[in-house]
Design a protein around this motif. Sequence first.
Motif, mmCIF file in Angstrom:
data_model
loop_
_atom_site.group_PDB
_atom_site.id
_atom_site.type_symbol
_atom_site.label_atom_id
_atom_site.label_comp_id
_atom_site.label_asym_id
_atom_site.label_seq_id
_atom_site.Cartn_x
_atom_site.Cartn_y
_atom_site.Cartn_z
ATOM 1 N N GLY A 198 0.846 -0.765 -0.025
ATOM 2 C CA GLY A 198 0.195 0.443 -0.372
ATOM 3 C C GLY A 198 0.727 1.731 -0.115
ATOM 4 N N VAL A 199 2.307 0.767 0.428
ATOM 5 C CA VAL A 199 2.460 2.182 0.137
ATOM 6 C C VAL A 199 3.012 3.109 -1.166
ATOM 7 C CG1 VAL A 199 5.549 3.583 0.745
ATOM 8 C CG2 VAL A 199 4.168 1.742 2.183
ATOM 9 N N PRO A 200 2.903 2.751 -2.156
ATOM 10 C CA PRO A 200 3.319 3.519 -2.879
ATOM 11 C C PRO A 200 1.549 4.215 -3.432
ATOM 12 C CG PRO A 200 4.457 1.212 -3.450
ATOM 13 C CD PRO A 200 3.600 1.155 -1.693
ATOM 14 N N LEU A 201 0.955 3.791 -3.146
ATOM 15 C CA LEU A 201 -0.300 4.588 -3.393
ATOM 16 C C LEU A 201 -0.807 5.257 -2.226
ATOM 17 C CD1 LEU A 201 -2.440 0.982 -4.027
ATOM 18 C CD2 LEU A 201 -0.539 2.392 -6.003
ATOM 19 N N SER A 202 -0.030 5.561 -1.344
ATOM 20 C CA SER A 202 0.045 6.133 -0.281
ATOM 21 C C SER A 202 -0.158 8.011 -0.452
ATOM 22 C CB SER A 202 0.827 6.354 1.174
ATOM 23 O OG SER A 202 0.496 4.479 1.653
ATOM 24 N N ARG A 203 -1.084 8.734 -0.231
ATOM 25 C CA ARG A 203 -0.969 10.087 -0.890
ATOM 26 C C ARG A 203 -0.865 10.765 1.019
ATOM 27 N NH1 ARG A 203 -7.265 9.967 -2.417
ATOM 28 N NH2 ARG A 203 -7.154 9.006 -5.013
ATOM 29 N N GLU A 204 -0.291 10.599 1.703
ATOM 30 C CA GLU A 204 0.161 10.926 3.057
ATOM 31 C C GLU A 204 1.181 10.473 3.799
ATOM 32 O OE1 GLU A 204 -2.224 11.403 6.928
ATOM 33 O OE2 GLU A 204 -2.793 13.279 5.969
ATOM 34 N N GLY A 205 2.216 10.893 3.899
ATOM 35 C CA GLY A 205 3.669 10.073 4.642
ATOM 36 C C GLY A 205 3.925 10.925 5.535
ATOM 37 N N ALA A 206 5.269 10.311 5.710
ATOM 38 C CA ALA A 206 5.613 10.921 7.787
ATOM 39 C C ALA A 206 6.157 12.954 7.133
ATOM 40 C CB ALA A 206 6.882 9.887 8.100
ATOM 41 N N GLY A 207 6.186 13.615 7.840
ATOM 42 C CA GLY A 207 6.804 14.825 7.423
ATOM 43 C C GLY A 207 8.012 14.733 8.897
ATOM 44 N N ARG A 208 8.092 16.200 9.173
ATOM 45 C CA ARG A 208 9.061 17.099 10.344
ATOM 46 C C ARG A 208 7.956 16.606 11.557
ATOM 47 N NH1 ARG A 208 13.870 18.198 8.227
ATOM 48 N NH2 ARG A 208 14.047 18.978 6.151
ATOM 49 N N VAL A 209 8.853 16.006 12.102
ATOM 50 C CA VAL A 209 8.277 15.821 13.893
ATOM 51 C C VAL A 209 8.359 16.857 14.555
ATOM 52 C CG1 VAL A 209 8.056 14.134 15.843
ATOM 53 C CG2 VAL A 209 7.693 12.595 13.185
ATOM 54 N N ARG A 210 7.523 17.521 15.348
ATOM 55 C CA ARG A 210 7.710 18.160 16.602
ATOM 56 C C ARG A 210 6.834 17.958 17.378
ATOM 57 N NH1 ARG A 210 6.832 20.828 11.003
ATOM 58 N NH2 ARG A 210 8.975 21.884 10.874
ATOM 59 N N VAL A 211 7.336 16.513 17.402
ATOM 60 C CA VAL A 211 7.151 15.984 19.102
ATOM 61 C C VAL A 211 7.825 15.328 20.037
ATOM 62 C CG1 VAL A 211 3.966 15.872 18.450
ATOM 63 C CG2 VAL A 211 5.925 14.162 18.078
ATOM 64 N N PRO A 212 8.167 15.707 21.094
ATOM 65 C CA PRO A 212 9.150 15.067 21.698
ATOM 66 C C PRO A 212 9.162 13.651 21.233
ATOM 67 C CG PRO A 212 7.515 15.852 23.335
ATOM 68 C CD PRO A 212 7.155 15.550 21.987
ATOM 69 N N THR A 213 10.597 13.219 21.001
ATOM 70 C CA THR A 213 10.492 11.591 20.480
ATOM 71 C C THR A 213 11.862 10.493 21.040
ATOM 72 O OG1 THR A 213 9.615 12.761 17.872
ATOM 73 C CG2 THR A 213 11.092 10.443 18.207
#
Length: 270
Positions: A197-212
Amino acid sequence: MERRVRRGRLTFDVRDEGSGPPVLLLHGFPQDSTSWRHVVPRLRAAGLRTITMDQRGYSPGARPAPRAAYRLEFLVADVLAVLDAAGVDRAHVVGHDWGGGAAWVAGSRHPDRVASLTVVSTPHPAALTAALLRSDQALRSSYMAFFQLPGLPERVLRRRLEQMLVSAGLPPEQARHYQERMREPGAARGALNWYRGVPLSREGAGRVRVPTTYVWGEEDPYLGRRAAELTRDYVHADYELVVLPRGHWLPELSPEAVADAVLSRVASAA
């Protein structure tokens, strides 16, 4: 408490235990929520509420056949639906392997719902992509091309998964459990569709702004050091890399260390 959460035509198996700050734990491939069975008691003993779910493709009532049903945005919407059903506005999210992939997307796209992230084994997807060109990561990830084939990977999982997992370091009892699950109707295809399903995805991970916190096993045969090192470039918040002298299956093989990382991250985020 065991419950079933409905989202449209899908029904997810969820276990909600304890009280206190909520922690949602997302399993990886080809596991299920039992992968956290040694981590959860440690979190609950520290006063946390733990929510574990069998995700799309793994819950018997949530195994759609088309690969398009496994786009990343749908997987994350499942996570948010479980939080809604639990009455949780904001949770500390923990993910391993593909659960980590969903966690990265949730943390970057829905920071209003994610108090903190603890991602186990899986680097930030953009770091993984960058590492494909700068290290041996392409070789480590070559199995993903095989998983795109129709039919044959399902047969391999149904017949040989237990042997493969034991050789990769999982205890035989847990490997046998995952093998039995993969033989259930639609389970093997559902699990493999996370890759398809990954190649069909329209929303991926962007930059993260929560403690990680990112927990990586330096003996992981699938995910190498370069991607682990690059992950910090995609987190614009308090960040910690925890390196363990183990392989890929950290929730099962290093539950104490994983629980400690979660507890430390929850405490610092609070």
